[in-house]
Enzyme design. Sequence first.
Site, mmCIF file in Angstrom:
data_model
loop_
_atom_site.group_PDB
_atom_site.id
_atom_site.type_symbol
_atom_site.label_atom_id
_atom_site.label_comp_id
_atom_site.label_asym_id
_atom_site.label_seq_id
_atom_site.Cartn_x
_atom_site.Cartn_y
_atom_site.Cartn_z
ATOM 1 C CG ASP A 71 -1.973 1.031 1.231
ATOM 2 O OD1 ASP A 71 -2.371 1.459 0.135
ATOM 3 O OD2 ASP A 71 -2.430 1.419 2.328
ATOM 4 C CG HIS A 72 -0.337 4.900 0.029
ATOM 5 N ND1 HIS A 72 -0.673 5.936 -0.813
ATOM 6 C CD2 HIS A 72 -1.492 4.544 0.654
ATOM 7 C CE1 HIS A 72 -1.965 6.209 -0.700
ATOM 8 N NE2 HIS A 72 -2.485 5.367 0.173
ATOM 9 C CG ASP A 127 0.927 7.620 -3.605
ATOM 10 O OD1 ASP A 127 0.695 8.400 -4.561
ATOM 11 O OD2 ASP A 127 0.511 7.818 -2.455
ATOM 12 C CD GLU A 154 -3.234 8.329 -4.173
ATOM 13 O OE1 GLU A 154 -3.224 9.484 -3.700
ATOM 14 O OE2 GLU A 154 -3.104 7.308 -3.472
ATOM 15 N N GLY A 188 -7.276 8.240 7.648
ATOM 16 C CA GLY A 188 -7.435 8.559 9.059
ATOM 17 C C GLY A 188 -8.882 8.836 9.433
ATOM 18 N N GLY A 214 -8.975 5.529 1.989
ATOM 19 C CA GLY A 214 -9.573 6.330 3.058
ATOM 20 C C GLY A 214 -11.040 6.041 3.273
ATOM 21 C CB SER A 215 -13.056 3.146 2.405
ATOM 22 O OG SER A 215 -12.614 3.376 1.087
ATOM 23 C CB SER A 216 -11.927 3.824 8.038
ATOM 24 O OG SER A 216 -11.266 2.595 7.848
ATOM 25 C CG ASP A 258 -4.940 1.179 8.496
ATOM 26 O OD1 ASP A 258 -5.008 0.375 9.453
ATOM 27 O OD2 ASP A 258 -3.924 1.865 8.292
#
Length: 284
Positions: free
Chosen positions: A82-83, A104, A134, A181, A209-211, A232
């Site tokens: 990831d990233h 990224d 991205e 976050g 960033g789906s949380s 995350d």
Amino acid sequence: MALVTVAELLTKAYREGYAVGAFNCNNMEIVQAIVAAAEAENSPVIIQASQGAIKYAGIDYIAALSHQAAKNAKVPVALHLDHGTSLEQVMACIRHGFTSVMIDGSKYPFAENVAITKKVVELAHAVGVSVEAELGKIGGTEDDISVDERDAFFTDPEEAREFVAQTGVDSLAVAIGTAHGRYKGVPKLDFERLAKIRELVHIPLVLHGSSGVPDEDIKKAISLGVAKVNIDTNIREAFVGKMREVLEKNPDEIDPRKILGPAREAAIEIIREKIRVFGSSNKA
């Protein structure tokens, strides 16, 4: 079974209209929780490791834990970087058996992002590894990568079309209003922009960033071409929240198994919930 590529999982998801959850891991218990939840839902799943996870646990441990988890799993499992921030890090992950990597280059100008992504695609595809890139900046903080909210910008649909055509990337993370976050309020996603991107880009899209994004918004994004959804923060909240709860009830507890075991179960439950929202239950 052996680890599979993310491209393999997303091709089917994109075609059938659901998304595969990509869940960040930091330790053994979370790796176990990711696979246990996927098995309970009979769902394909992606274990992903961020900069912070690799720095904390070490790439050897992350790779070994994930390979062991996949070997014993009854569902398809992929291991994803990831990233990723450099060609060197991408190659290190490939050497350690990651089946998918993200490069990224969103902080660079368009041409430079294209150039580094194209190079990663050439090298990764040569050894059967899939690549995510991205375009546009996603706000918030992802371990060592911070994007100030006023500097975050959304993905331009025409640039996305050109970017995919020039790089040959397998999936594309787009910026449409999500952030890494915890959110300060309810995020507002630009679905009109997402729909335009889908018209022009015919590969699986990725939502970072789906949380904290409402379930209905996640489902709508999936209907508009998102086939990979990253989670995350929600896992961290469930995991650490349960640890706090156990220690508040038993402040003298010193057995890590009695603290981390319940935390693992809490992580399993939140991951199962997300899998159901993504529509990947019984898609293994």
